[in-house]
Write an enzyme that holds these catalytic residues in place. Structure first.
Site, PDB file in Angstrom:
ATOM      1  N   LYS A 117       0.845  -1.201   0.000  1.00 22.08           N
ATOM      2  CA  LYS A 117       0.000   0.000   0.000  1.00 22.08           C
ATOM      3  C   LYS A 117       0.876   1.245   0.000  1.00 22.08           C
ATOM      4  CE  LYS A 117      -1.978   2.406   3.301  1.00 22.08           C
ATOM      5  NZ  LYS A 117      -1.971   3.784   2.751  1.00 22.08           N
ATOM      6  N   GLU A 173      10.545   0.772  10.034  1.00 20.78           N
ATOM      7  CA  GLU A 173      11.524   1.838   9.798  1.00 20.78           C
ATOM      8  C   GLU A 173      10.785   3.140  10.032  1.00 20.78           C
ATOM      9  OE1 GLU A 173      13.381   4.716   8.935  1.00 20.78           O
ATOM     10  OE2 GLU A 173      13.084   4.365   6.800  1.00 20.78           O
ATOM     11  N   CYS A 203      14.114  10.610   6.987  1.00 20.17           N
ATOM     12  CA  CYS A 203      14.343  10.210   8.382  1.00 20.17           C
ATOM     13  C   CYS A 203      15.804  10.354   8.794  1.00 20.17           C
ATOM     14  CB  CYS A 203      13.895   8.771   8.595  1.00 20.17           C
ATOM     15  SG  CYS A 203      12.130   8.520   8.357  1.00 20.17           S
ATOM     16  N   GLU A 222      10.537  15.146  15.660  1.00 14.59           N
ATOM     17  CA  GLU A 222      10.899  15.174  14.253  1.00 14.59           C
ATOM     18  C   GLU A 222      10.064  16.211  13.509  1.00 14.59           C
ATOM     19  OE1 GLU A 222      11.960  11.878  10.877  1.00 14.59           O
ATOM     20  OE2 GLU A 222      10.150  11.531  12.062  1.00 14.59           O
TER      21      GLU A 222
END
Length: 478
Positions: free
Chosen positions: A178, A251, A285, A381
């Site tokens: 997906k 991840e 990331c 983040e």
């Protein structure tokens, strides 16, 4: 006069299909803020169909000799090269990325990574057979895990899809993938290309939203769930998968520390760090977004970095002078803007700190100094073109600041002192430590983190191993 939107479709069991209930969602080009396509908003019936197709196709794909799976992956890599311009066009509509950089920085590594895993298919590591009990021989079999439910993110839709399907298919698994609901176009095109090579059901694409992803993870068919995404999403996947003990590959986010010591080549460090922080609008990331600089060069570094930010351009995909395009979606623009709006009084915006233009989701290259370790923008983040700068006094404080976040994906150290670099690489609690560079990745080396950055590895033989299981076979030789 309205323009008819392109219609994307799911790819299930070798054919393109609308959602069973006909629901769709609009797909927005982030460079314009306007819809250009509609994609299926897939529900339970679509997920069921994709999982059945993958399960039905699994035995035959599993039982192929590795050389045959290798041939298939090599054909896929060749086809990606041949149809690169189509993939680039789809990805640019997905993301608003610069066309030239998408061509040079994404297509070549994607193709290389597929070819790496094609080779890995024929390198199934196992210990030699042996007798550990009299009259009995033990053998180790390495097998595919089965059907893999995979969810890819919106920051690198094509490349992250490769990181997922290539090792899975190489190991003999079948896939239901997906893409993000904001970036399905390139993945649907990839399904067409891959589907021309592999048998029906081996590779399936289901588009949809967060609920679609949840249905995939909670479905009883997959043996493994793999996601690249936020910490929140990873926690939800791990919780859902725990109900039937699926394997999980996560991840997740990052907050990479970039530790700059006083003996570094300052000009080179500034140049490289600014690119590694702003590339892809900081939507990476591993981006170099949290810089820690020795106090003796802090002011000089901040001045130089602010100038580098001012010289960095963001803009439309066909502008050859831009380093990065827009943020991916309106929510992400709001998130990045919110971090800057909520800065504490002691913080100073040295460059940027604002939206660029009124059309699309562009944000200026931003540098923020004067920050403290517990500030929100240090601990959370941002996932945007924002580089923060902190000052440290000595090596011990640098380590404490670097490790003092909940993420542990990537980091870098900038120094000419080899011993110091080796000490830092040992104590930095991150899945990757770069020395005098930041962000290069190669197919042969693992990518993955610790702590709330998740677990499991992408790329490399370690990533391949994650998509296999170990079986002990013992036979009597008397």
């Amino acid at each position: 006069m309205s323009t008819e939107l392109r219609r994307l479709r799911n790819y299930i069991n070798g054919e393109f299909r609308d959602a069973a209930d006909g629901r769709t969602t609009e797909v927005i080009n982030p460079a314009t803020g306007e819809a250009y396509a509609v994609a299926p908003l897939s529900g339970q019936a679509d997920v069921d169909a994709a999982m059945k197709a993958a399960a039905d196709a699994f035995p035959a794909w599993r039982d192929l000799v590795p050389a045959e799976r290798q041939k298939a992956l090599l054909k896929i890599a060749d086809a990606f090269e041949e149809r690169a311009e189509e993939l680039i066009a789809a990805e640019v509509e997905n993301t608003g990325k610069p066309i030239g950089l998408t061509r040079s920085e994404e297509i070549p590594p994607m193709v290389d990574q597929i070819r790496f895993f094609a080779g890995a298919a024929r390198m199934l590591e196992g210990r030699a057979a042996g007798e550990y009990m009299e009259g009995l021989t033990s053998i180790i079999r390495r097998e595919p895990v089965g059907v893999c439910a995979q969810v890819a993110p919106w920051n690198y839709p094509m490349m992250m899809a490769v990181w997922k399907f290539a090792p899975a298919l190489a190991a003999g698994n079948t896939v239901v993938l997906k893409p993000s609901d904001t970036t399905p176009a390139s993945t649907v095109l990839m399904a067409e290309i891959i589907g021309s090579v592999v048998p029906p059901g081996v590779f399936n694409v289901v588009t949809g939203d967060r609920d679609t992803g949840r249905m995939m993870v909670e479905h009883p068919t997959p043996a493994m769930a793999s996601i690249t995404g936020s910490v929140r999403a990873g926690m939800q996947v791990a919780e859902s998968a725990a109900k039937d003990l699926k394997r999980v590959h996560l991840e997740l986010g990052g907050k990479a520390p970039v530790v700059v010591f006083e003996d570094t080549d300052l000009a080179k460090a500034v140049e490289d760090i600014s690119v590694a922080g702003f590339f892809n609008a900081g939507q990476d990331c591993t981006a170099a977004t949290r810089v820690l600089v020795h106090e003796s060069i802090h002011d000089e570094f901040v001045t130089a970095l602010a100038k580098a930010a001012a010289d960095t351009k963001t803009g439309l995909p066909d502008d050859e002078d831009v380093l990065y395009g827009p943020l991916n979606n309106a929510n992400q623009l709001a998130q990045v803007s919110g971090f800057i709006d909520r800065l504490p009084a002691h913080a100073k915006v040295e460059a940027g700190g604002h939206r660029v233009g009124e059309k699309g989701y562009f944000y200026a290259p931003t540098v923020v100094s004067g920050l403290k370790q517990d500030d929100e923008i240090i601990q959370k983040e941002v996932f945007g073109p924002v580089i923060t700068v902190q000052s440290f006094t000595d090596e011990a404080q640098a380590v404490a600041y670097a490790n003092g976040v909940e993420y542990a994906l990537a980091s870098s150290v900038w120094t000419k002192d080899h011993s110091r670099a080796m000490r830092m690489s040992k104590v930095l609690d991150f899945g990757c430590v770069w020395i005098n560079t930041h962000i290069p990745l190669v197919a042969e080396m693992p990518h993955g983190g610790f702590k709330k950055s998740g677990y499991g590895k992408d790329l490399s033989a370690y990533g391949f191993d994650d998509y296999t299981r170990i079986k002990h076979v013992m036979t009597s030789i008397d």
